[in-house]
Design an enzyme around this catalytic site. Structure first.
Site, PDB file in Angstrom:
ATOM      1  N   HIS A 110      -5.827  35.095  -9.622  1.00  0.00           N
ATOM      2  CA  HIS A 110      -7.202  34.629  -9.422  1.00  0.00           C
ATOM      3  C   HIS A 110      -7.877  34.431 -10.768  1.00  0.00           C
ATOM      4  O   HIS A 110      -7.704  35.260 -11.657  1.00  0.00           O
ATOM      5  CB  HIS A 110      -7.982  35.671  -8.614  1.00  0.00           C
ATOM      6  N   GLU A 134      -0.847   4.398  -6.904  1.00  0.00           N
ATOM      7  CA  GLU A 134      -0.988   4.954  -8.260  1.00  0.00           C
ATOM      8  C   GLU A 134      -1.563   3.907  -9.226  1.00  0.00           C
ATOM      9  O   GLU A 134      -2.444   4.212 -10.029  1.00  0.00           O
ATOM     10  CB  GLU A 134       0.360   5.482  -8.762  1.00  0.00           C
ATOM     11  N   GLY A 144       0.820  -1.220   0.000  1.00  0.00           N
ATOM     12  CA  GLY A 144       0.000   0.000   0.000  1.00  0.00           C
ATOM     13  C   GLY A 144       0.846   1.258   0.000  1.00  0.00           C
ATOM     14  O   GLY A 144       0.496   2.247   0.645  1.00  0.00           O
TER      15      GLY A 144
HETATM   16  C1  LIG Z   1       6.000   2.764 -11.260  1.00  0.00           C
HETATM   17  C2  LIG Z   1       6.920   3.823 -10.707  1.00  0.00           C
HETATM   18  C3  LIG Z   1       6.480   5.129 -10.649  1.00  0.00           C
HETATM   19  C4  LIG Z   1       7.318   6.123 -10.147  1.00  0.00           C
HETATM   20  N1  LIG Z   1       6.859   7.408 -10.094  1.00  0.00           N
HETATM   21  C5  LIG Z   1       7.656   8.381  -9.601  1.00  0.00           C
HETATM   22  C6  LIG Z   1       7.230   9.732  -9.574  1.00  0.00           C
HETATM   23  O1  LIG Z   1       6.125  10.060  -9.994  1.00  0.00           O
HETATM   24  N2  LIG Z   1       8.078  10.673  -9.089  1.00  0.00           N
HETATM   25  C7  LIG Z   1       9.316  10.346  -8.605  1.00  0.00           C
HETATM   26  O2  LIG Z   1      10.029  11.238  -8.156  1.00  0.00           O
HETATM   27  N3  LIG Z   1       9.750   9.058  -8.616  1.00  0.00           N
HETATM   28  C8  LIG Z   1       8.959   8.082  -9.111  1.00  0.00           C
HETATM   29  N4  LIG Z   1       9.413   6.796  -9.153  1.00  0.00           N
HETATM   30  C9  LIG Z   1      10.766   6.499  -8.617  1.00  0.00           C
HETATM   31  C10 LIG Z   1      11.832   6.893  -9.646  1.00  0.00           C
HETATM   32  O3  LIG Z   1      11.586   6.220 -10.855  1.00  0.00           O
HETATM   33  C11 LIG Z   1      13.198   6.535  -9.096  1.00  0.00           C
HETATM   34  O4  LIG Z   1      13.362   7.121  -7.833  1.00  0.00           O
HETATM   35  C12 LIG Z   1      14.297   7.018 -10.023  1.00  0.00           C
HETATM   36  O5  LIG Z   1      14.173   6.446 -11.303  1.00  0.00           O
HETATM   37  C13 LIG Z   1      15.673   6.688  -9.441  1.00  0.00           C
HETATM   38  O6  LIG Z   1      16.637   7.180 -10.300  1.00  0.00           O
HETATM   39  P1  LIG Z   1      18.096   6.538 -10.354  1.00  0.00           P
HETATM   40  O7  LIG Z   1      18.853   7.354 -11.351  1.00  0.00           O
HETATM   41  O8  LIG Z   1      18.637   6.410  -8.993  1.00  0.00           O
HETATM   42  O9  LIG Z   1      17.907   5.044 -10.859  1.00  0.00           O
HETATM   43  P2  LIG Z   1      17.175   4.417 -12.110  1.00  0.00           P
HETATM   44  O10 LIG Z   1      16.172   5.302 -12.696  1.00  0.00           O
HETATM   45  O11 LIG Z   1      16.786   3.059 -11.667  1.00  0.00           O
HETATM   46  O12 LIG Z   1      18.359   4.285 -13.167  1.00  0.00           O
HETATM   47  C14 LIG Z   1      19.414   3.412 -12.971  1.00  0.00           C
HETATM   48  C15 LIG Z   1      19.960   3.023 -14.322  1.00  0.00           C
HETATM   49  O13 LIG Z   1      21.167   2.309 -14.141  1.00  0.00           O
HETATM   50  C16 LIG Z   1      21.244   1.281 -15.125  1.00  0.00           C
HETATM   51  N5  LIG Z   1      22.220   0.286 -14.633  1.00  0.00           N
HETATM   52  C17 LIG Z   1      22.128  -0.485 -13.521  1.00  0.00           C
HETATM   53  N6  LIG Z   1      23.252  -1.199 -13.356  1.00  0.00           N
HETATM   54  C18 LIG Z   1      24.068  -0.879 -14.400  1.00  0.00           C
HETATM   55  C19 LIG Z   1      25.356  -1.289 -14.773  1.00  0.00           C
HETATM   56  N7  LIG Z   1      26.083  -2.128 -14.039  1.00  0.00           N
HETATM   57  N8  LIG Z   1      25.875  -0.786 -15.928  1.00  0.00           N
HETATM   58  C20 LIG Z   1      25.173   0.104 -16.675  1.00  0.00           C
HETATM   59  N9  LIG Z   1      23.936   0.530 -16.340  1.00  0.00           N
HETATM   60  C21 LIG Z   1      23.406   0.051 -15.219  1.00  0.00           C
HETATM   61  C22 LIG Z   1      19.822   0.795 -15.239  1.00  0.00           C
HETATM   62  O14 LIG Z   1      19.601   0.161 -16.486  1.00  0.00           O
HETATM   63  C23 LIG Z   1      19.033   2.099 -15.102  1.00  0.00           C
HETATM   64  O15 LIG Z   1      18.762   2.680 -16.358  1.00  0.00           O
HETATM   65  C24 LIG Z   1       8.615   5.781  -9.682  1.00  0.00           C
HETATM   66  C25 LIG Z   1       9.062   4.464  -9.747  1.00  0.00           C
HETATM   67  C26 LIG Z   1       8.232   3.491 -10.271  1.00  0.00           C
HETATM   68  C27 LIG Z   1       8.729   2.069 -10.337  1.00  0.00           C
END
Ligand SMILES: Cc1cc2nc3c(=O)[nH]c(=O)nc-3n(C[C@H](O)[C@H](O)[C@H](O)COP(=O)(O)OP(=O)(O)OC[C@H]3O[C@@H](n4cnc5c(N)ncnc54)[C@H](O)[C@@H]3O)c2cc1C
Length: 458
Positions: free
Chosen positions: A437, A188, A182
């Site tokens: 407004h 969402e 939850g």
């Molecule tokens: C359904 C859903 C809805 C969401 N909605 C929201 C929202 O509305 N607002 C919000 O703020 N957040 C939201 N989030 C959370 C948000 O998506 C994450 O917090 C954010 O993407 C994290 O960013 P990041 O750069 O840390 O990692 P990620 O976006 O996970 O990016 C990490 C990248 O690293 C790559 N990678 C991993 N290991 C390696 C490797 N060894 N070599 C090369 N590449 C690698 C992966 O392929 C990936 O592309 C949502 C998440 C989900 C699942």
């Protein structure tokens, strides 16, 4: 062997923002991404879900067309075409990820499409190439945690159980969906699918959904959220998944619910594959970092979901900028108490700072002001008057401690509170600032008046 000032592993909103910023500073930067730039956020998180929620919102408005003086003679003629809904979502994703590639190119960042394997704090392998660097930023994100519930593994094998990633690619809407968890993501998807007519049951183990939000916001929201297609059970512990049902315990009894599809959304684990050689220190949420985003390994920084501090795209991006400031600039720290959060239902929820429970727990002397949406002209004109704003302010100077908004466009409006808090502003400034407004943003001004003495329009 190519030599870089900075290598970023992972091209999500944490990694690509850090890489672009370093490029803007004239540094030689490599970004390594194994799937697609944009990460979870652009490819199957923030953006695709919002694109699909927009469809659900339009559909809901069609079904209630008569509220706006329109007649649709045959509502059953409104057909949901999941293939077209997905096509629109994919178009939005493609445009954004293409845009990010363009920005990286413009900033002079070398993008490597491949899996990055870290050899040591100065060396990374990708696609049979070895790259050398002075600094390393890890931004590899996280993956969904799958609990060891009997039967769940088979359900995943049969495509009956899904994570947030796979559920976006369903070709046909299921008759019913059980959501385990939850939290924000579960809510969402519950909003999305129940609005589209799928019977959704949400099972949450603790006694509340959305555990981190203000109690008053939650209790109002839960009433709005429940609809003829959505049932929420709290204190419900899932014990087993069979071929047709999800079994759970509640109030000491066993219950079962039919589940054509099951969404598992109960948290994530950091992506540390390929990083083993570094021996990074981890805790129960992820890779340990300090407020400068440094890890326990010299010149290695970790940002975004992989450190598990706040799993939000804008936090990942900010942490990326903080890491760059600490590597190439004058240093910066992130203040997690000023991070806004959003929940994209109908209406939206957005909040920043302390909840009322937290004010009490910290023994703070605070004032509270609430202003209902029903007293706002624009909300009434738009037929969306469910909700309210709540401001919590300390008693000496009226400095804003927290703002909680339950309203359409709440996620846009919260930025006003974030900026005010960043400037250590008070309710007096918010009340003094002239708001246009008619707008929903007037509720911020009205509630600020309420902190000082009384709102005008109530
Ligand atoms: C359904 C859903 C809805 C969401 N909605 C929201 C929202 O509305 N607002 C919000 O703020 N957040 C939201 N989030 C959370 C948000 O998506 C994450 O917090 C954010 O993407 C994290 O960013 P990041 O750069 O840390 O990692 P990620 O976006 O996970 O990016 C990490 C990248 O690293 C790559 N990678 C991993 N290991 C390696 C490797 N060894 N070599 C090369 N590449 C690698 C992966 O392929 C990936 O592309 C949502 C998440 C989900 C699942």
């Amino acid at each position: 062997m190519k030599q870089y000032d900075l290598i970023v592993v992972g091209g999500g909103p944490g990694g690509y923002v850090a890489a672009i910023k370093a490029g803007h500073l004239g540094k030689k930067v490599a970004l390594i991404e194994k799937d697609n730039v944009g990460g979870v956020c652009l490819n199957w998180g923030c953006i695709p879900t919002k694109a699909m929620l927009k469809t659900a919102k339009v559909y809901k408005q069609f079904l209630h067309a008569e509220d706006y003086g329109l007649t649709i003679n045959d509502k059953s003629a409104i057909t949901l075409n999941l293939a077209d809904i997905k096509k629109r979502k994919d178009k939005v994703v493609k445009r954004l990820t293409g845009g990010v590639r363009g920005l990286l190119k413009k900033a002079g960042v070398d993008v490597y499409d491949g899996f990055g394997t870290v050899v040591d704090n100065k060396t990374v392998n990708v696609n049979d190439e070895t790259l050398q660097t002075d600094y390393l930023i890890l931004a590899t994100g996280s993956h969904p945690f799958i609990p060891p519930i009997p039967g769940i593994e088979d359900a995943f094998k049969n495509n009956r159980a899904l994570t947030a990633k796979e559920i976006l690619d369903l070709d046909i809407l299921p008759k019913n969906l059980v959501i385990i968890g939850g939290g924000v993501i579960g809510v969402e998807f519950a909003t999305l699918y129940s609005t589209l007519g799928v019977d959704v049951t949400m099972l949450e183990m603790s006694d509340q959904i959305l555990t981190r939000i203000d109690d008053e916001v939650r209790s109002t929201y839960v009433k709005i959220l429940k609809n003829k297609h959505l049932t929420i059970h709290t204190q419900a512990k899932v014990t087993k998944v069979t071929d047709t049902h999800v079994i759970y315990e509640k109030d000491g009894k066993e219950h079962q619910i039919e589940a054509e599809k099951i969404l598992v959304s109960i948290g994530t684990r950091p992506n540390v594959k390929g990083l083993e050689a570094l021996n990074l220190e981890t805790n129960k949420v992820g890779v340990v970092t300090n407020e400068k985003m440094e890890t326990n390994v010299k010149n290695v920084y970790a940002i975004g979901d992989m450190n598990g501090i706040m799993m939000l795209a804008h936090v990942a991006s900010k942490e990326g900028l903080v890491a760059i400031e600490n590597i190439f600039g004058d240093g910066e720290e992130i203040n997690y108490e000023r991070v806004p959060s959003g929940i994209y239902g109908f209406p939206e929820i957005a909040y920043v700072g302390l909840t009322e429970q937290e004010c009490k727990e910290r023994g703070l002397s605070y004032k509270k002001s609430i202003f209902p949406l029903a007293a706002n002209g624009k909300a009434l004109a738009e037929g969306e008057s469910d909700g309210f704003i709540k401001i919590l302010a300390e008693t000496t100077y009226n400095e804003i401690l927290g703002m909680h908004i339950l309203a359409p466009n709440a996620t846009d409006m919260i930025a006003e509170a974030v900026t005010t808090m960043e400037l250590e502003g008070t309710a007096n400034e918010l009340a003094k600032a002239i708001h246009p407004h008619p707008t929903l943003s007037e509720i911020v001004m009205e509630a600020a008046h309420g902190v000082i003495d009384k709102p005008i329009h109530i």
